[in-house]
Design a protein around this motif. Structure first.
Motif, PDB file in Angstrom:
ATOM      1  N   ASN A 216      38.596  -6.963 -71.592  1.00 15.12           N
ATOM      2  CA  ASN A 216      38.815  -8.394 -71.438  1.00 15.12           C
ATOM      3  C   ASN A 216      40.269  -8.779 -71.680  1.00 15.12           C
ATOM      4  N   SER A 217      40.954  -8.052 -72.541  1.00 17.91           N
ATOM      5  CA  SER A 217      42.384  -8.298 -72.740  1.00 17.91           C
ATOM      6  C   SER A 217      43.151  -7.987 -71.466  1.00 17.91           C
ATOM      7  N   GLN A 218      42.732  -6.951 -70.764  1.00 18.46           N
ATOM      8  CA  GLN A 218      43.379  -6.597 -69.502  1.00 18.46           C
ATOM      9  C   GLN A 218      43.252  -7.739 -68.490  1.00 18.46           C
ATOM     10  N   ARG A 219      42.071  -8.301 -68.370  1.00 14.53           N
ATOM     11  CA  ARG A 219      41.868  -9.428 -67.449  1.00 14.53           C
ATOM     12  C   ARG A 219      42.694 -10.627 -67.887  1.00 14.53           C
ATOM     13  N   ASP A 220      42.740 -10.856 -69.182  1.00 12.27           N
ATOM     14  CA  ASP A 220      43.493 -11.988 -69.721  1.00 12.27           C
ATOM     15  C   ASP A 220      44.976 -11.869 -69.368  1.00 12.27           C
ATOM     16  N   ILE A 221      45.509 -10.679 -69.508  1.00 15.50           N
ATOM     17  CA  ILE A 221      46.922 -10.444 -69.219  1.00 15.50           C
ATOM     18  C   ILE A 221      47.208 -10.658 -67.737  1.00 15.50           C
ATOM     19  N   ASN A 222      46.336 -10.153 -66.874  1.00 16.23           N
ATOM     20  CA  ASN A 222      46.546 -10.315 -65.432  1.00 16.23           C
ATOM     21  C   ASN A 222      46.490 -11.777 -65.003  1.00 16.23           C
ATOM     22  N   ILE A 223      45.561 -12.524 -65.590  1.00 17.05           N
ATOM     23  CA  ILE A 223      45.474 -13.954 -65.256  1.00 17.05           C
ATOM     24  C   ILE A 223      46.685 -14.691 -65.820  1.00 17.05           C
ATOM     25  N   ALA A 224      47.151 -14.274 -66.995  1.00 17.55           N
ATOM     26  CA  ALA A 224      48.344 -14.893 -67.583  1.00 17.55           C
ATOM     27  C   ALA A 224      49.552 -14.701 -66.681  1.00 17.55           C
ATOM     28  N   PHE A 225      49.664 -13.537 -66.086  1.00 22.21           N
ATOM     29  CA  PHE A 225      50.759 -13.284 -65.136  1.00 22.21           C
ATOM     30  C   PHE A 225      50.694 -14.264 -63.974  1.00 22.21           C
ATOM     31  N   MET A 226      49.483 -14.469 -63.438  1.00 23.55           N
ATOM     32  CA  MET A 226      49.325 -15.405 -62.324  1.00 23.55           C
ATOM     33  C   MET A 226      49.604 -16.838 -62.769  1.00 23.55           C
ATOM     34  N   ASN A 227      49.211 -17.175 -63.990  1.00 24.40           N
ATOM     35  CA  ASN A 227      49.487 -18.522 -64.500  1.00 24.40           C
ATOM     36  C   ASN A 227      50.978 -18.757 -64.690  1.00 24.40           C
ATOM     37  N   GLU A 228      51.681 -17.737 -65.138  1.00 23.46           N
ATOM     38  CA  GLU A 228      53.131 -17.877 -65.287  1.00 23.46           C
ATOM     39  C   GLU A 228      53.781 -18.067 -63.919  1.00 23.46           C
ATOM     40  N   LEU A 229      53.323 -17.321 -62.934  1.00 26.60           N
ATOM     41  CA  LEU A 229      53.831 -17.495 -61.578  1.00 26.60           C
ATOM     42  C   LEU A 229      53.555 -18.918 -61.081  1.00 26.60           C
ATOM     43  N   ALA A 230      52.338 -19.417 -61.369  1.00 22.35           N
ATOM     44  CA  ALA A 230      51.973 -20.762 -60.915  1.00 22.35           C
ATOM     45  C   ALA A 230      52.905 -21.812 -61.501  1.00 22.35           C
ATOM     46  N   MET A 231      53.266 -21.663 -62.766  1.00 23.18           N
ATOM     47  CA  MET A 231      54.170 -22.630 -63.398  1.00 23.18           C
ATOM     48  C   MET A 231      55.567 -22.577 -62.787  1.00 23.18           C
ATOM     49  N   VAL A 232      55.998 -21.370 -62.457  1.00 30.25           N
ATOM     50  CA  VAL A 232      57.324 -21.230 -61.839  1.00 30.25           C
ATOM     51  C   VAL A 232      57.299 -21.727 -60.399  1.00 30.25           C
ATOM     52  N   PHE A 233      56.276 -21.361 -59.638  1.00 28.36           N
ATOM     53  CA  PHE A 233      56.180 -21.786 -58.248  1.00 28.36           C
ATOM     54  C   PHE A 233      56.040 -23.302 -58.136  1.00 28.36           C
ATOM     55  N   ASP A 234      55.440 -23.921 -59.154  1.00 31.46           N
ATOM     56  CA  ASP A 234      55.342 -25.376 -59.158  1.00 31.46           C
ATOM     57  C   ASP A 234      56.739 -25.998 -59.174  1.00 31.46           C
ATOM     58  N   ARG A 235      57.640 -25.403 -59.929  1.00 33.73           N
ATOM     59  CA  ARG A 235      59.024 -25.890 -59.966  1.00 33.73           C
ATOM     60  C   ARG A 235      59.754 -25.602 -58.659  1.00 33.73           C
ATOM     61  N   MET A 236      59.348 -24.531 -57.992  1.00 35.98           N
ATOM     62  CA  MET A 236      59.983 -24.152 -56.727  1.00 35.98           C
ATOM     63  C   MET A 236      59.375 -24.883 -55.537  1.00 35.98           C
ATOM     64  N   ASP A 237      58.336 -25.664 -55.804  1.00 36.14           N
ATOM     65  CA  ASP A 237      57.603 -26.375 -54.749  1.00 36.14           C
ATOM     66  C   ASP A 237      57.016 -25.388 -53.740  1.00 36.14           C
ATOM     67  N   ILE A 238      56.430 -24.305 -54.274  1.00 33.25           N
ATOM     68  CA  ILE A 238      55.767 -23.296 -53.457  1.00 33.25           C
ATOM     69  C   ILE A 238      54.289 -23.277 -53.822  1.00 33.25           C
ATOM     70  N   ASN A 239      53.433 -23.213 -52.813  1.00 33.38           N
ATOM     71  CA  ASN A 239      51.996 -23.158 -53.068  1.00 33.38           C
ATOM     72  C   ASN A 239      51.624 -21.765 -53.565  1.00 33.38           C
ATOM     73  N   THR A 240      51.154 -21.688 -54.801  1.00 35.78           N
ATOM     74  CA  THR A 240      50.831 -20.396 -55.417  1.00 35.78           C
ATOM     75  C   THR A 240      49.768 -19.650 -54.635  1.00 35.78           C
ATOM     76  N   ASN A 241      48.761 -20.359 -54.142  1.00 31.70           N
ATOM     77  CA  ASN A 241      47.684 -19.693 -53.417  1.00 31.70           C
ATOM     78  C   ASN A 241      48.148 -19.093 -52.107  1.00 31.70           C
ATOM     79  N   ASP A 242      49.151 -19.713 -51.479  1.00 32.84           N
ATOM     80  CA  ASP A 242      49.718 -19.120 -50.271  1.00 32.84           C
ATOM     81  C   ASP A 242      50.414 -17.804 -50.606  1.00 32.84           C
TER      82      ASP A 242
END
Length: 439
Positions: A216-242
Motif C-alpha cells: 500500500n505504501s507503493q501505491r501511495d507513493i505512485n499516486i503522490a507522484f501523480m498528485n505532484e505532477l497535477a499541482m505543477v501542471f495546474d500552474r502550467m495550465d496543462i490538463n494532467t489527464n491529457d
C-alpha cells in the motif's frame, strides 16, 4: 494439528472477530464450506446482520440473509472455536502514529476465551513485529497458555478492496504465515477452502506483516507522484489527464492517476511503516514525503475552488458550493479517513459551508464522524460551484441538463464545475461556457 480436518467434518468451528468490510466477506465465504461464528462488539451491527442487512454493501443483503454464519456479540461463544481470524481495523491516531487499540482489545477477548490446540490468525494491518511482540504476549497472559505449545499464531494480511466487485476475496492471492511450519501448513489449508487464486507462504510472520504495509505504501507513493505532477501542471495550465493519457501509451506506464487518497489502507498503512522505521532510527524520506503530498491534496482542491469563485466574480463568503461524494472511494459506503473532509475543512476557513450529497454514505455515521449533515440531491438548487469529489455511478451518469438544473440561473461562465475525478469532457463543458477545473 488436525484442525483443518475437524473443520471439514463439522467437529470444530472457525470464528471471525470483527465483522466489517474485511471480516464479513471472509466469514460468509468460509460459511459456505465450514461452520462459522461471526463475532463483533457492535450489537447494533450484529442485529442488522441477523436481520439480513449488509451495511457495508460488500456482499449484499441477499448473501447476508442466506449465510449460515452464527452472528454474536457474546465473546464466550469464541470458546466453541479452534480457528480464530482477527479482522478488526487498525487506524492511526491524530498524530499519525498507529492506533493498536482494536487489535489489542481483540487479542484480550480471544485470550480470555482461548482453548488448547487453537490457531489465531491476524489479518489486521500492522507494522512488522506487532503480532509476535504485542499480540502473542497478550494471548498468553489472558489465556494462561503458551504459544507454540498450547496454541499457534499466524498472520495473513487482508487484501480486500472495498467496493470492488472484480477483485474479490477469492480472486486475490492470499499471503499466509505462521509461527512454525506446522501452523503455516494448517493455516494454508484452511484458507485454500475459499481462496481460488492461490496461497503464498511467507517465510515469516514479519515478512507477511511487511508485505501488507509495503504494497500500500507503493501505491501511495505512485499516486503522490501523480498528485505532484497535477499541482505543477495546474500552474502550467496543462490538463494532467491529457498528459497521463499520452504517457500511458507506453508499454511500461503504470497507469496511476492523481486523486484524493484516503480510506483505511492506502491512507493509513504508510504511517505504520514510517512509525516502525523511525523507532529503529531511520527517518523515512520517500514514503513520508509521498504521504505528505497526498495529505495536502484536499487543501489544494479547496484552494482551486476559491480561485474559481474569485475569477467568476462571486462573493466567496456567500457562495453556494455543493460537494458530490464524501466516502473515501466510489460506490462504497465507507467514510473512514475520507479526504473529502479536508476540502470541507479548508472551505470552512473561508466561511463556506458546502452542501454535501452522497447516496452511499450513512447519514448517522457521517454526522457522528465528521459533524456533517448529508443533503438530498433532489433538493439541491442554486449552486455556484458543483464539486464532483467521488466517482459514484450516480454522478458519472449525470448529463448536462441534470447538472445545469442544479446550478444557479445566469450565464454559463458563472457556473463552476470542479471535476476532481475527471468524469466529464473539459472541452465540451468549456465550449458551452462553463468554468471548469479538474485535478
Amino acid at each position: 494439528m488436525n484442525i483443518f480436518n475437524d473443520l471439514l467434518e463439522g467437529k470444530e468451528n472457525i470464528s471471525v472477530i470483527g465483522l466489517g468490510y474485511v471480516g464479513m466477506p471472509i466469514a460468509v465465504a468460509f460459511a459456505k464450506k465450514i461452520n462459522v461464528i461471526g463475532f463483533d462488539l457492535n450489537e447494533q451491527k450484529i442485529e442488522m446482520y441477523k436481520s439480513g442487512v449488509d451495511p457495508t454493501n460488500e456482499i449484499g443483503n441477499k448473501a447476508i440473509s442466506e449465510t449460515t454464519v452464527s452472528f454474536t456479540s457474546d465473546e464466550t461463544r469464541l470458546k466453541d472455536s479452534k480457528f480464530h481470524v482477527v479482522a478488526v481495523p487498525t487506524p492511526i491516531n491524530s498524530d499519525k502514529t498507529p492506533n493498536l487499540s482494536p487489535v489489542i482489545g481483540a487479542s484480550k477477548i480471544i485470550g480470555r476465551n482461548l482453548t488448547k490446540g487453537s490457531i489465531v490468525v491476524y489479518e489486521s494491518t500492522v507494522y512488522p513485529g506487532v503480532t509476535e511482540d504485542i499480540c502473542i504476549p497478550i494471548l498468553e497472559k489472558e489465556s494462561g497458555l503458551k504459544c507454540g505449545i498450547d496454541f499457534k499464531v499466524g498472520y495473513s494480511p487482508e487484501r480486500i478492496n472495498p467496493g470492488d466487485k472484480v477483485h474479490t476475496l477469492d480472486s486475490i492471492i492470499k499471503i499466509v504465515s505462521g509461527v512454525d511450519s506446522e501452523s503455516l501448513d494448517e493455516i494454508s489449508k484452511v484458507y485454500e477452502l475459499v481462496i481460488e487464486a492461490g496461497i503464498h507462504k511467507a517465510s515469516s510472520i514479519k515478512v507477511a506483516e511487511a508485505a501488507k504495509v509495503v504494497e500500500n505504501s507503493q501505491r501511495d507513493i505512485n499516486i503522490a507522484f501523480m498528485n505532484e505532477l497535477a499541482m505543477v501542471f495546474d500552474r502550467m495550465d496543462i490538463n494532467t489527464n491529457d498528459v497521463v493519457a499520452a504517457m500511458n501509451t507506453k508499454w511500461n506506464a503504470l497507469g496511476f492517476h492523481p486523486g484524493l487518497v484516503g480510506g483505511h489502507c492506502i491512507g493509513v498503512d504508510p504511517y505504520y511503516f514510517v512509525y516502525e522505521a523511525e523507532r529503529l532510527g531511520y527517518h523515512s524520506q520517500i514514503v513520508l514525503s509521498g504521504r505528505k503530498i497526498n495529505d495536502n491534496m484536499g487543501e489544494f482542491i479547496a484552494d482551486a475552488i476559491i480561485k474559481k469563485l474569485i475569477t467568476t466574480n462571486k462573493v466567496v463568503k456567500n457562495a453556494k458550493v455543493a460537494i458530490l461524494g464524501v466516502t473515501f472511494k466510489e460506490n462504497c459506503p465507507d467514510t473512514r479517513n475520507s479526504k473529502v473532509i479536508d476540502i470541507v475543512d479548508r472551505l470552512n476557513e473561508y466561511e463556506i459551508n458546502p452542501v454535501i450529497v452522497d447516496p452511499y454514505a450513512d447519514q448517522k455515521e457521517a454526522y457522528n464522524e465528521y459533524g456533517i449533515e448529508l443533503a438530498d440531491i433532489n433538493n439541491l438548487t442554486d449552486v455556484d460551484c458543483l464539486v464532483f469529489a467521488v466517482a459514484h455511478n450516480e454522478f458519472k451518469s449525470m448529463d448536462l441538463d441534470e447538472i445545469d438544473n442544479l446550478m444557479k440561473e445566469g450565464p454559463n461562465q458563472e457556473k463552476i464545475i470542479v471535476d476532481v475525478k475527471s468524469l466529464f469532457n473539459q472541452k465540451e463543458l468549456e465550449n458551452l461556457g462553463y468554468t471548469y477545473w479538474s485535478l
